[in-house]
Design a protein around this motif. Structure first.
Motif, PDB file in Angstrom:
ATOM      1  N   ARG A 228     -37.684  51.838  -3.349  1.00 37.68           N
ATOM      2  CA  ARG A 228     -38.332  53.125  -3.612  1.00 37.68           C
ATOM      3  C   ARG A 228     -38.442  53.970  -2.354  1.00 37.68           C
ATOM      4  N   GLY A 229     -38.514  55.263  -2.549  1.00 39.56           N
ATOM      5  CA  GLY A 229     -38.727  56.150  -1.405  1.00 39.56           C
ATOM      6  C   GLY A 229     -37.444  56.546  -0.688  1.00 39.56           C
ATOM      7  N   ALA A 230     -36.285  56.129  -1.222  1.00 40.56           N
ATOM      8  CA  ALA A 230     -35.017  56.436  -0.554  1.00 40.56           C
ATOM      9  C   ALA A 230     -34.799  57.935  -0.455  1.00 40.56           C
ATOM     10  N   ILE A 231     -35.264  58.648  -1.481  1.00 41.62           N
ATOM     11  CA  ILE A 231     -35.029  60.091  -1.487  1.00 41.62           C
ATOM     12  C   ILE A 231     -35.754  60.756  -0.311  1.00 41.62           C
ATOM     13  N   ASP A 232     -36.930  60.176   0.064  1.00 43.47           N
ATOM     14  CA  ASP A 232     -37.657  60.751   1.216  1.00 43.47           C
ATOM     15  C   ASP A 232     -36.864  60.523   2.499  1.00 43.47           C
ATOM     16  N   THR A 233     -36.225  59.348   2.588  1.00 43.32           N
ATOM     17  CA  THR A 233     -35.498  59.015   3.810  1.00 43.32           C
ATOM     18  C   THR A 233     -34.191  59.805   3.934  1.00 43.32           C
ATOM     19  N   PHE A 234     -33.442  59.912   2.812  1.00 42.61           N
ATOM     20  CA  PHE A 234     -32.086  60.477   2.922  1.00 42.61           C
ATOM     21  C   PHE A 234     -31.940  61.857   2.265  1.00 42.61           C
TER      22      PHE A 234
END
Ligand SMILES: Nc1ncnc2c1ncn2[C@@H]1O[C@H](COP(=O)(O)OP(=O)(O)OP(=O)(O)O)[C@@H](O)[C@H]1O
Ligand SMILES: [Mg+2]
Length: 388
Positions: free
Chosen positions: A9-15
């Protein structure tokens, strides 16, 4: 648009910033085919937490299935072994996960390449539609429907390939009077590494309609030598270069037929007004349901629908469980056309069989793929959507 495959989860925040606005995040590989199948995504970015082996597997599949779709792999550390294997599997670039500037550049390069490949493949060919014509009884009109449907698509400007998958007794070649030169047998040695050039070298073009045709083996004894895997590979490749891939089937369900069903966007089921045809089709549908084939992707064609033989279209509909999409009339013009090597739907456009068939193609089949026919029968392609 981009698909980001990352189970954490949270990949969208990172990339997200590096990938731009149009990103769909998926947690499982199984969701990717649906996303890229919509035709809107041209890039799959695989996150650093996805196991490398799964990434290679997906890239290998996409390379055959959807060559215009790019794959970029993110890793926490760049290792030579990963780079080598990634290149082999068709991944375009491997980028260190915390190097966002490098990711932005890789995305830009991949999108530029996809745009060029998409044009080369002749959009919308990069995601063509696989239409399979089937019945579980011989002689009901599968080949007749497949040939007429495919030829009609071809004459309206759609790049269309008709493949005869009745490997033992296929008669597409003879009904179009194509010379007995190449056949699907010529692809057997290319199994596992079939490419566009190989396919083009065995396809024959029916001059009058512009339809491309791949005929069945000339010797029925060769049918067993065509691996089911080759048939699936062929369909995947063909749909990346043609707008329509029409499959003519035998009246049975051997392995290569089941593989083809899996790759079909639409199943055209053909019946006639006789109890064995209806019963066998019902049993075949039960088998498809058991195998989990999508039920909404089926259209029922009633051939020789005007014969007065004590069974009505309503009887067929209630036994099969689907409405009749079109009733095709019984007419001697059908065998007469195939005896001359011409296609009735094209050669005698005013013949009642031809008008019914074209009506079916334009108003029942094309709308399934978001295409609206114009009045003169040429195509207007709207937002493409797979029937699956
Ligand atoms: N609507 C029709 N009116 C008259 N004859 C037809 C019609 N449809 C098909 N036929 C004829 O019926 C015969 C069988 O048709 P076709 O070869 O299309 O069936 P099939 O389901 O592909 O058969 P098979 O299972 O043997 O491959 C052919 O001679 C064809 O010309
Ligand atoms: Mg046939």
């Amino acid at each position: 648009m981009t698909v980001l495959w990352e189970p954490v989860r949270g990949a969208i925040d990172t990339f997200g910033i590096a990938l731009g606005d149009d990103v769909t995040v998926v947690a499982h590989a199984a969701s990717i085919d649906r996303e890229v199948g919509s035709g809107d995504h041209h890039l799959v970015v695989i996150g650093p937490e996805v196991p490398a082996e799964s990434a290679y597997e997906l890239a290998e599949q996409l390379r055959i299935d959807r060559p215009a779709v790019g794959v970029v792999l993110l890793r926490h550390r760049l290792e030579v072994s990963v780079l080598t294997q990634a290149l082999r599997s068709g991944i375009r670039e491997v980028v260190q996960a915390d190097d966002h500037a490098a990711l932005v550049d890789a995305v830009r390069r991949s999108e530029a390449l996809s745009a060029r490949l998409g044009v080369a493949a002749g959009e919308p060919g990069s995601g063509g539609h696989v239409v399979t014509v089937f019945s579980a009884k011989g002689g009901v009109g599968k080949t007749t429907v497949a040939v007429n449907l495919a030829a009609h698509f071809a004459t309206t400007g759609a790049r269309t390939l008709l493949v005869d998958l009745d490997l033992m007794f296929g008669d597409v070649g003879i009904s179009l009077q194509l010379p007995p030169t190449t056949s699907i047998m010529d692809l057997v040695s290319m199994t596992g590494h079939l490419d566009g050039q190989g396919l083009a070298s065995v396809v024959q073009t029916h001059e009058a309609t512009g339809l491309d045709v791949l005929v069945a083996p000339h010797d029925p004894a060769d049918a067993d030598r065509v691996p089911a895997d080759l048939v699936s590979e062929l369909i995947r490749l063909a749909r990346s270069t043609y707008d329509y891939v029409v499959l003519d089937m035998p009246p049975s369900m051997p392995e290569h037929v089941l593989g083809a069903f899996d790759l079909s966007d639409l199943l055209v089921l053909v019946s006639t007004l006789d109890i064995p045809a209806v019963k066998n089709l019902r049993l075949a549908i039960n088998t498809l349901d058991t195998l989990g084939a999508p039920q909404q992707n089926r259209l029922l064609v009633l051939n020789r629908a005007d014969l007065k033989v004590g069974l009505s279209a309503k009887d067929v509909e209630s036994a099969i469980g689907y409405p009749v999409s079109v009733g095709l009339p019984n007419t001697m013009s059908v065998p007469a056309a195939s005896n001359r090597g011409v296609v009735l739907a094209v050669d005698e456009p005013k013949n009642p069989f031809a008008t019914a068939l074209r009506e079916f193609a334009d108003h029942k089949v094309r709308p399934r793929f978001g295409e609206e026919p114009t009045r003169n029968g040429s195509r207007r392609i709207g937002r493409r959507r797979r029937a699956k």
